[in-house]
Design a protein around this motif. Structure first.
Motif, PDB file in Angstrom:
ATOM      1  N   ARG A 101       1.018  -1.105  -0.110  1.00  0.00           N
ATOM      2  CA  ARG A 101       0.058   0.036  -0.229  1.00  0.00           C
ATOM      3  C   ARG A 101       0.992   1.322  -0.040  1.00  0.00           C
ATOM      4  NH1 ARG A 101      -5.451  -0.763   1.715  1.00  0.00           N
ATOM      5  NH2 ARG A 101      -5.796  -2.974   2.100  1.00  0.00           N
ATOM      6  N   ILE A 102       0.580   2.189  -1.006  1.00  0.00           N
ATOM      7  CA  ILE A 102       1.487   3.411  -0.989  1.00  0.00           C
ATOM      8  C   ILE A 102       0.463   4.373  -1.667  1.00  0.00           C
ATOM      9  CG2 ILE A 102       2.318   2.384  -3.314  1.00  0.00           C
ATOM     10  CD1 ILE A 102       5.248   3.808  -2.254  1.00  0.00           C
ATOM     11  N   THR A 103       0.872   5.749  -1.391  1.00  0.00           N
ATOM     12  CA  THR A 103       0.299   6.826  -2.102  1.00  0.00           C
ATOM     13  C   THR A 103       1.504   7.473  -2.646  1.00  0.00           C
ATOM     14  OG1 THR A 103      -1.324   6.837  -0.531  1.00  0.00           O
ATOM     15  CG2 THR A 103      -0.877   8.799  -1.549  1.00  0.00           C
ATOM     16  N   PHE A 104       1.473   7.959  -3.892  1.00  0.00           N
ATOM     17  CA  PHE A 104       2.524   8.774  -4.521  1.00  0.00           C
ATOM     18  C   PHE A 104       2.016   9.792  -5.363  1.00  0.00           C
ATOM     19  CE2 PHE A 104       1.372   5.184  -7.115  1.00  0.00           C
ATOM     20  CZ  PHE A 104       1.269   5.486  -8.256  1.00  0.00           C
ATOM     21  N   SER A 105       2.931  10.910  -5.511  1.00  0.00           N
ATOM     22  CA  SER A 105       2.601  11.822  -6.700  1.00  0.00           C
ATOM     23  C   SER A 105       3.474  11.424  -8.101  1.00  0.00           C
ATOM     24  CB  SER A 105       3.366  13.035  -6.260  1.00  0.00           C
ATOM     25  OG  SER A 105       4.725  12.986  -6.048  1.00  0.00           O
ATOM     26  N   PHE A 135       7.805  -1.214  -5.855  1.00  0.00           N
ATOM     27  CA  PHE A 135       7.090  -2.347  -6.314  1.00  0.00           C
ATOM     28  C   PHE A 135       7.940  -3.559  -6.932  1.00  0.00           C
ATOM     29  CE2 PHE A 135       4.408  -4.436  -9.429  1.00  0.00           C
ATOM     30  CZ  PHE A 135       3.396  -4.390  -9.175  1.00  0.00           C
ATOM     31  N   TRP A 136       9.172  -3.405  -7.515  1.00  0.00           N
ATOM     32  CA  TRP A 136       9.664  -4.446  -7.916  1.00  0.00           C
ATOM     33  C   TRP A 136      10.573  -5.012  -6.838  1.00  0.00           C
ATOM     34  CZ3 TRP A 136       7.848  -6.415 -11.669  1.00  0.00           C
ATOM     35  CH2 TRP A 136       7.668  -5.911 -12.784  1.00  0.00           C
ATOM     36  N   GLU A 137      10.746  -4.219  -5.846  1.00  0.00           N
ATOM     37  CA  GLU A 137      11.264  -4.800  -4.509  1.00  0.00           C
ATOM     38  C   GLU A 137      10.312  -5.906  -3.698  1.00  0.00           C
ATOM     39  OE1 GLU A 137      12.942  -1.908  -1.840  1.00  0.00           O
ATOM     40  OE2 GLU A 137      14.934  -1.591  -3.260  1.00  0.00           O
ATOM     41  N   THR A 138       9.020  -5.573  -3.795  1.00  0.00           N
ATOM     42  CA  THR A 138       7.976  -6.148  -3.150  1.00  0.00           C
ATOM     43  C   THR A 138       7.816  -7.552  -3.955  1.00  0.00           C
ATOM     44  OG1 THR A 138       7.242  -4.072  -2.477  1.00  0.00           O
ATOM     45  CG2 THR A 138       5.655  -6.015  -2.346  1.00  0.00           C
ATOM     46  N   PHE A 139       7.652  -7.211  -5.322  1.00  0.00           N
ATOM     47  CA  PHE A 139       7.147  -8.444  -6.221  1.00  0.00           C
ATOM     48  C   PHE A 139       8.263  -8.750  -7.046  1.00  0.00           C
ATOM     49  CE2 PHE A 139       3.337  -5.769  -5.378  1.00  0.00           C
ATOM     50  CZ  PHE A 139       2.443  -6.666  -4.799  1.00  0.00           C
ATOM     51  N   THR A 140       9.234  -9.408  -6.474  1.00  0.00           N
ATOM     52  CA  THR A 140      10.407  -9.711  -7.207  1.00  0.00           C
ATOM     53  C   THR A 140      10.373 -11.063  -8.259  1.00  0.00           C
ATOM     54  OG1 THR A 140      10.956 -11.509  -5.375  1.00  0.00           O
ATOM     55  CG2 THR A 140      11.922  -9.178  -5.333  1.00  0.00           C
ATOM     56  N   ASP A 141       9.432 -12.031  -7.933  1.00  0.00           N
ATOM     57  CA  ASP A 141       9.225 -13.027  -8.673  1.00  0.00           C
ATOM     58  C   ASP A 141       7.846 -13.274  -9.517  1.00  0.00           C
ATOM     59  OD1 ASP A 141      11.919 -14.295  -7.973  1.00  0.00           O
ATOM     60  OD2 ASP A 141      10.985 -15.148  -6.279  1.00  0.00           O
ATOM     61  N   GLU A 142       6.990 -12.419  -9.114  1.00  0.00           N
ATOM     62  CA  GLU A 142       5.552 -12.558  -9.679  1.00  0.00           C
ATOM     63  C   GLU A 142       5.625 -12.247 -11.191  1.00  0.00           C
ATOM     64  OE1 GLU A 142       5.195 -12.849  -5.351  1.00  0.00           O
ATOM     65  OE2 GLU A 142       6.296 -11.314  -6.974  1.00  0.00           O
ATOM     66  N   LEU A 182       7.340   1.212 -14.517  1.00  0.00           N
ATOM     67  CA  LEU A 182       7.500  -0.247 -14.171  1.00  0.00           C
ATOM     68  C   LEU A 182       8.575  -0.746 -15.142  1.00  0.00           C
ATOM     69  CD1 LEU A 182       4.388  -1.500 -12.375  1.00  0.00           C
ATOM     70  CD2 LEU A 182       6.325  -0.937 -11.277  1.00  0.00           C
ATOM     71  N   CYS A 183       8.114  -0.441 -16.426  1.00  0.00           N
ATOM     72  CA  CYS A 183       8.988  -0.835 -17.303  1.00  0.00           C
ATOM     73  C   CYS A 183      10.349  -0.121 -17.540  1.00  0.00           C
ATOM     74  CB  CYS A 183       8.176  -0.647 -18.758  1.00  0.00           C
ATOM     75  SG  CYS A 183       6.960  -1.693 -19.195  1.00  0.00           S
ATOM     76  N   TYR A 196      -2.966  -8.638  -7.861  1.00  0.00           N
ATOM     77  CA  TYR A 196      -3.964  -7.605  -8.223  1.00  0.00           C
ATOM     78  C   TYR A 196      -3.592  -6.195  -7.912  1.00  0.00           C
ATOM     79  CZ  TYR A 196      -6.866 -11.609  -9.454  1.00  0.00           C
ATOM     80  OH  TYR A 196      -6.896 -12.776  -9.843  1.00  0.00           O
ATOM     81  N   VAL A 197      -3.505  -5.387  -8.725  1.00  0.00           N
ATOM     82  CA  VAL A 197      -3.073  -4.119  -8.518  1.00  0.00           C
ATOM     83  C   VAL A 197      -4.357  -3.118  -8.737  1.00  0.00           C
ATOM     84  CG1 VAL A 197      -1.469  -2.174  -9.179  1.00  0.00           C
ATOM     85  CG2 VAL A 197      -0.819  -4.764  -9.502  1.00  0.00           C
TER      86      VAL A 197
END
Length: 153
Positions: free
Chosen positions: A2-6, A17-24, A44-45, A125-126
């Motif tokens: 969960r994160i809020t960002f500008s 995000f990539w640190e959280t979802f390393t293998d998905e 993300l790309c 699910y994002v």
């Protein structure tokens, strides 16, 4: 997650995000029209090292990007926008299944409801939403959308 960002914080949010979802590998991108799903996928790309221009696949349905991973292997990212598809059959005819189950690719699926029965069990699910101050709130997790109901407000 969960994160809020500008908008300015997109690169850092993508890194986290990539640190959280390393293998998905499969990510179902949910949110209202204009919330920034495509913009987030672009970030993300970029964080993965995609050098080719990224664009919305609204009319092509599927865009393919390539990057080199940490082990110097060429990898693929599929970016799907299924907004215009009306049925599961149309999605299958467009080749969506091949993208979802490619053994060595990452797949982002915008407007995933039409292919819900095809999504792998380990889909992330994002959910993106706009906050009152025009920032973006992201909630992401590994769960069936019926079980994972984030509070987006």
């Amino acid at each position: 997650m969960r994160i809020t960002f500008s908008h300015a914080e997109l690169p850092e949010t993508a890194r986290q995000f990539w640190e959280t979802f390393t293998d998905e590998q499969v990510f179902a991108m949910n949110g209202e029209m204009g919330v920034g799903k495509t913009t987030f996928v672009k970030a993300l790309c970029t964080a993965k090292g995609v050098e080719d221009p990224t664009a919305s696949p609204t009319f092509s349905i599927i865009n393919e990007y390539r990057y080199t991973d940490a082990r110097k292997r060429e990898r693929i990212i599929y970016h799907l926008d299924l907004y215009r598809l009306k049925s599961l059959e149309e999605a299958i005819e467009a080749g969506v299944e091949d993208c979802l189950y490619h053994p060595d690719a990452i797949c982002f699926v915008e407007w995933p409801d039409v292919v819900a029965p095809l999504l792998p069990q380990d889909t992330v699910y994002v959910y993106l939403s706009v906050t009152a101050d025009q920032r973006r709130k992201l909630v992401a997790g590994l769960a069936d959308p019926g079980e994972f109901t984030p509070s987006l407000q």
